[in-house]
Design a protein around this motif. Sequence first.
Motif, short mmCIF file in Angstrom:
data_model
loop_
_atom_site.label_atom_id
_atom_site.label_comp_id
_atom_site.label_asym_id
_atom_site.label_seq_id
_atom_site.Cartn_x
_atom_site.Cartn_y
_atom_site.Cartn_z
N LEU A 83 10.29 15.09 39.51
CA LEU A 83 11.57 15.05 40.20
C LEU A 83 12.41 13.90 39.68
CD1 LEU A 83 10.51 15.63 43.92
CD2 LEU A 83 11.61 17.26 42.40
N ARG A 84 13.73 14.09 39.72
CA ARG A 84 14.63 13.01 39.31
C ARG A 84 14.57 11.85 40.29
NH1 ARG A 84 20.14 16.26 37.60
NH2 ARG A 84 19.47 16.90 35.54
N VAL A 85 14.43 12.15 41.57
CA VAL A 85 14.29 11.12 42.59
C VAL A 85 13.18 11.57 43.52
CG1 VAL A 85 16.71 10.44 42.53
CG2 VAL A 85 15.99 12.20 44.12
N ALA A 86 12.59 10.63 44.23
CA ALA A 86 11.50 10.96 45.14
C ALA A 86 12.01 11.77 46.32
CB ALA A 86 10.83 9.68 45.64
N GLU A 87 11.20 12.75 46.74
CA GLU A 87 11.54 13.54 47.91
C GLU A 87 10.96 12.85 49.14
OE1 GLU A 87 11.77 18.10 47.65
OE2 GLU A 87 10.18 17.51 46.28
N GLN A 88 11.79 12.36 50.00
CA GLN A 88 11.34 11.72 51.23
C GLN A 88 12.14 12.30 52.39
OE1 GLN A 88 8.87 9.62 51.47
NE2 GLN A 88 8.52 9.36 49.28
N PRO A 89 11.48 12.57 53.52
CA PRO A 89 12.23 13.05 54.68
C PRO A 89 13.26 12.01 55.10
CG PRO A 89 9.85 13.07 55.08
CD PRO A 89 10.08 12.38 53.78
N LEU A 90 14.47 12.45 55.35
CA LEU A 90 15.54 11.54 55.69
C LEU A 90 16.04 11.79 57.11
CD1 LEU A 90 17.68 11.61 52.42
CD2 LEU A 90 16.08 9.84 53.15
N ARG A 91 16.21 10.71 57.86
CA ARG A 91 16.82 10.82 59.17
C ARG A 91 18.27 11.25 59.00
NH1 ARG A 91 19.08 6.31 62.52
NH2 ARG A 91 18.87 6.85 64.72
N TRP A 92 18.99 10.56 58.14
CA TRP A 92 20.36 10.93 57.75
C TRP A 92 20.40 11.04 56.24
CZ3 TRP A 92 23.22 12.62 61.48
CH2 TRP A 92 23.24 12.00 62.74
N ASP A 93 20.77 12.19 55.71
CA ASP A 93 20.91 12.38 54.28
C ASP A 93 22.38 12.15 53.92
OD1 ASP A 93 21.03 13.22 51.66
OD2 ASP A 93 19.66 14.90 51.96
N ASP A 94 22.70 10.88 53.64
CA ASP A 94 24.10 10.50 53.40
C ASP A 94 24.69 11.19 52.17
OD1 ASP A 94 24.15 8.82 55.58
OD2 ASP A 94 23.55 7.05 54.45
N ALA A 95 23.90 11.28 51.11
CA ALA A 95 24.43 11.87 49.87
C ALA A 95 24.79 13.34 50.08
CB ALA A 95 23.40 11.73 48.75
N ALA A 96 23.88 14.08 50.72
CA ALA A 96 24.14 15.51 50.93
C ALA A 96 25.35 15.71 51.84
CB ALA A 96 22.91 16.18 51.52
N ALA A 97 25.43 14.91 52.91
CA ALA A 97 26.55 15.07 53.84
C ALA A 97 27.87 14.73 53.17
CB ALA A 97 26.32 14.18 55.06
#
Length: 233
Positions: A129-143
């Motif tokens: 993966l380009r970046v680690a997959e971690q569960p996010l409380r708030w996914d700022d980048a996606a939002a």
Amino acid sequence: MNPDAELPRLLLVEDDPTSRAYLAAALQALPARVELAAGMEEALTLAGRGRHRAWLLDANLPDGSGARLLRRLRELDRDTPALCHTADPDPATLAALRDQGFDQIIGKPIEPGALREAVRRHLPAAVPLRVAEQPLRWDDAAATRALNGERAHVDTLRGLFLAELPQARARIHQALADGRHDQAHAELHKLRASCGFVGAGQLAARVRALAQDPGSTAALTAFDAAVEDLLEP
């Protein structure tokens, strides 16, 4: 030389600009080059330039349907895995899409990690993966990407989302307590959509699990915990 040019290609077809940005942002962590199309003709043009590792097609398009596009794409390649994303939860519709040749149906809105997992199985396993997959409380980048880069809009929507969240939870609890699973499913579907736009990734996953098993005490407890986590100051 552009390093992305050596990456496997994915074709994402979605006519709604906000949804397209959100889905594209969710796929950014994958070792792939995501090519975007808003309709059939754009998709066919991109597919004509070379093979994709997977096609992600919207069920409904302004110039046709996902099934019609899939038939046209199959004229170019008979083996590429085809995934369909749709907001329609009707079992008959989902069965029809499978019968029309889709390998997998993905319900919208979808939690970013679940989308990546659905697509990742079609990519070379050796590429990280380009970046680690971690569960996010708030996914700022996606939002932020879902709202065309307007961080102020994200903050405004999150404020409205958090103000409404207790009432949404109460409606879901009441519908489940009354045995009105259709109403509970409708409320959960609306909440998942809101989670997608504000980047509430963890809550979206819990909402999805509860929608899949509305009678599960464990799923309801996990849902409540995710709600409380967001509501904590």
